[in-house]
Design a protein around this motif. Structure first.
Motif, short mmCIF file in Angstrom:
data_model
loop_
_atom_site.label_atom_id
_atom_site.label_comp_id
_atom_site.label_asym_id
_atom_site.label_seq_id
_atom_site.Cartn_x
_atom_site.Cartn_y
_atom_site.Cartn_z
N ALA A 36 5.79 28.88 25.32
CA ALA A 36 5.78 28.20 24.03
C ALA A 36 6.01 29.22 22.93
O ALA A 36 5.22 30.14 22.74
N ASP A 37 7.13 29.07 22.22
CA ASP A 37 7.48 30.01 21.15
C ASP A 37 7.08 29.40 19.81
O ASP A 37 7.77 28.52 19.31
N GLU A 38 5.98 29.89 19.26
CA GLU A 38 5.45 29.35 18.01
C GLU A 38 5.42 27.83 18.00
O GLU A 38 6.03 27.19 17.13
N PRO A 39 4.71 27.24 18.93
CA PRO A 39 4.73 25.77 19.04
C PRO A 39 4.11 25.09 17.83
O PRO A 39 4.37 23.93 17.58
N LYS A 60 9.27 39.13 19.93
CA LYS A 60 8.48 38.14 20.68
C LYS A 60 9.37 37.07 21.32
O LYS A 60 9.22 36.75 22.51
N SER A 61 10.25 36.52 20.52
CA SER A 61 11.13 35.47 21.07
C SER A 61 12.02 36.04 22.17
O SER A 61 12.25 35.41 23.20
N THR A 62 12.52 37.24 21.92
CA THR A 62 13.35 37.88 22.92
C THR A 62 12.59 38.00 24.24
O THR A 62 13.11 37.70 25.31
#
Ligand SMILES: Nc1ncnc2c1ncn2[C@@H]1O[C@H](COP(=O)(O)OP(=O)(O)OP(=O)(O)O)[C@@H](O)[C@H]1O
Ligand SMILES: [Mg+2]
Lengths: 420, 225
Positions: free
Chosen positions: B169-172, B47-49
């Motif tokens: 937004a990455d796991e905000p 996901k982050s990638t």
């Protein structure tokens, strides 16, 4: 411009947060700067146009001509002197010379201490000089009382003394002009000058007596716009004329012509001003700075590693590598400038505490000279500040730019995920 | 609906000395303008990638990225990419990624600084967005003096100050308790609904994902839904 302000603010904040780093960085820079500044100040004091030697950059010292027998045998040691007539006839008309003073080489003076006394007072050791009227045109002294010598004084039993000697012989706030002191003979005081620093050794003296005849050195101030080469040409012409008119001897000025800087450093290098000297010293100074700069760059590299996440974030929001480099350098510059200030203070302290040693390390007459006084002009000149600033910038660039640039090459994601 | 993010045949392979990890495998995603998309999946599924590649923070091993109609390719220089990120993208991260040596005001104005906007304009707009996230009374505080939720608000203010089309937004809410998390999600929804910003959000929270307009799920680098 307002970016700069932001960087400086951040730098000040970090200085508070990272005291150890900042402290070490500032101390390292300060030492590097102090070392180079000591060198710069010493050379500046000995080579720049500083009172009373305000004409150093165009002063040339000329020793007596070489006399070479025409038969080709035996090179005679140049023990001859310039007579007053000779001076008038041959040298005063030279076009490239503004002032010519005939005197005795200082090295011939400082071998023995002279003494002076007044009536029954205790003899006071003095540095004695035989000088002519033009001596006071070459060097600018401040007269407290009286006047300099005039050309007509050349055979008079008179003298000029420095204020410190005057105070010892005649008392404070006393005008001694007209009084007669005793040195080798009785001498009437005609003038009192403010004491000067013995760092300016060509002009230094405490008891000046008129030069009668037989100077063994000419001190020549070049006319504005004339070069040493112009003077050399005129002198060689004189030597040539004399060679032609002489039956037994050839004359030459080879190796007899010494610009101020060359004489001071007694080096054979072609250095005619302190600017050249500084340029010539640059490689040495650079090496001297390299060692601390390398250490500091290690520090900066470690800190850049800690700051990788910050740099990554900045990149994510649009910072370019050039801008970040600019930022890091500015931040470091704040530290470096602090280092510069501390360094300057250390320099002044070092110079004050070790003044005899430091200044006489490059002197030929150390043993007989009185302890030098350091004039403000030597320490606080704008040039010295400029040099300090330049050194700061060099240290900063060498220590910060390279590690910062390398670290800024890291990919963004990697930078941001770096553990703090 | 106009497409604003288009990923085509994206592969991302991480090579270390011993192993090769295929973080993304043939990913094709289109995001329309004004969408609020959730990306879900177990830890390590990429996901982050994905978000980093969308945000031009990382390059795919193969495949093409198109943002706002511009194809991002190798002939864009680092500086051009930086400009593109600056104008088009806003980021919110799980660990906030605020700069600890800067106060709230200075953190928020960062994107405008790199856009070359003058001081007074930067301050004016920074105050505006800080007010919007409800932190006007904390302007001069540094991040360590703020709670997690407040930090994330600052991060959101920073993400929107430059008026980017896209917010990633990455796991905000990953580091926040559920109440603060709900707060932040509310803020993001508001940005989506009122300002029409396109948002792609990675989350582990099913409940939060349900509140967005679309959910995609990942498993081992592949989109499964
Ligand atoms: N720099 C890297 N080098 C090698 N492998 C990496 C790197 N970054 C990520 N990976 C691997 O790629 C895969 C996907 O990672 P990614 O961070 O995208 O997962 P994620 O879905 O965001 O996980 P999480 O929910 O825990 O954040 C993981 O297997 C991870 O180990
Ligand atoms: Mg992740």
């Amino acid at each position: 411009m307002n970016k700069l302000l932001l960087y400086v603010r951040q730098a000040l904040h970090m200085m508070k947060e990272e005291r150890l780093f900042s402290g070490i960085y500032i101390a390292g820079t300060a030492l590097a700067i102090a070392f180079t500044m000591v060198i710069a100040v010493v050379y500046y004091a000995k080579l720049a146009d500083i009172e009373p030697e305000v004409n150093r950059s165009r002063t040339v010292y000329v020793l007596p001509m070489l006399e070479i027998p025409k038969n080709g045998y035996e090179l005679k040691e140049p023990t001859n002197f310039y007579s007053l007539n000779e001076m008038k006839e041959w040298f005063y008309p030279m076009k490239s010379a503004e002032v010519i003073s005939a005197s005795i080489k200082i090295s011939d003076f400082f071998r023995d201490k002279a003494y002076a006394w007044y009536k029954d007072s205790k003899p006071v050791p003095v540095v004695e000089r035989l000088v002519d009227a033009n001596f006071f045109k070459v060097y600018h002294f401040h007269f407290v009382y009286g006047r300099p010598f005039a050309p007509a004084d050349s055979l008079s039993p008179i003298c000029i003394i420095s204020r410190d000697i005057s105070e010892q012989l005649f008392g404070k706030e006393v005008n001694p002009v007209g009084k007669v002191l005793t040195a080798t003979t009785d001498l009437r005081v005609v003038g009192v000058i403010e004491p000067t620093s013995s760092i300016a050794e060509q002009s230094f003296g405490q008891l000046f007596i008129p030069q009668s005849d037989g100077a063994n050195m000419m001190t020549i101030v070049l006319k504005e716009g004339c070069s040493v080469a112009d003077l050399e040409k005129e002198l060689e012409e004189i030597a040539h004329k004399r060679s032609v008119s002489s039956k037994n001897l050839d004359y030459s000025f080879e190796n007899r012509i010494w610009p101020h800087a060359q004489l001071q450093l007694s080096g054979g290098r072609e250095l005619s001003s302190w600017k050249d000297i500084l340029l010539a010293l640059f490689p040495q100074v650079f090496v001297l700075l390299l060692v601390p700069a390398l250490n500091l760059s290690g520090l900066v590299a470690a800190r850049m590693k800690r700051r990788l996440p910050e740099m990554g974030v900045r990149k994510a929001f649009g910072a370019k590598r050039r801008e970040l480099l600019h930022q890091v350098i500015t931040e470091n510059l704040v530290l470096t400038l602090w280092g510069g200030i501390v360094g300057l203070v250390i320099t002044w302290l070092l110079l004050y505490v070790f003044r005899s040693w430091v200044f006489f390390a490059v002197s030929n007459h150390a043993t007989t000279m009185p302890e030098p006084t350091i004039e403000g002009e030597m320490l606080f000149s704008p040039l010295i500040f400029l040099i300090a600033l330049a050194v700061c910038l060099i240290v900063n660039l060498m220590s910060a730019a390279i590690p910062a640039w390398l670290s800024l090459r890291n990919p963004i994601v990697e930078s941001m995920n770096q553990k703090k | 609906m106009e497409t604003i993010i288009k990923l085509t045949d994206i592969n991302k392979v991480y090579r270390t000395e011993e192993i090769e990890t295929q973080a993304l495998e043939n990913v094709n995603i289109e995001v329309g303008k004004g969408e609020f998309l959730s990306v879900m999946g177990p830890s390590g599924c990429g996901k982050s990638t994905l978000l980093n590649i969308m945000g031009l923070l990382d390059e795919p091993t193969s495949g093409t990225v198109e943002l706002c109609g511009t194809t991002i390719s190798h002939n864009l220089s680092d500086n051009q990419l930086a400009d593109f990120r600056n104008r088009t993208l806003g980021f919110v991260f799980q660990s906030f990624h605020l700069i600890s040596s800067l106060n709230v005001l200075d953190n928020v104005q960062l994107p405008l600084l790199y856009r070359g906007i003058g001081y007074s304009e930067r301050i004016r707009r920074a105050k505006e967005v800080i007010e919007r996230v409800g932190l006007s009374h904390r302007m001069k505080h540094t991040p360590v003096q703020l709670s997690g939720g407040q930090c994330q608000r600052v991060a959101i203010a920073r993400a929107i100050i430059g008026n980017p089309e896209i917010i990633l937004a990455d796991e905000p809410t990953g580091n926040l308790d559920s109440k603060m998390g709900a707060d932040i999600l509310g803020l993001l929804k508001q940005l989506n609904e009122e300002d029409g910003r396109t948002i792609v959000m990675v989350t582990h929270n099913e409940q939060q994902a349900q509140q967005t307009k679309r959910i995609i799920k990942f498993l081992d680098g592949r989109q499964i839904q």
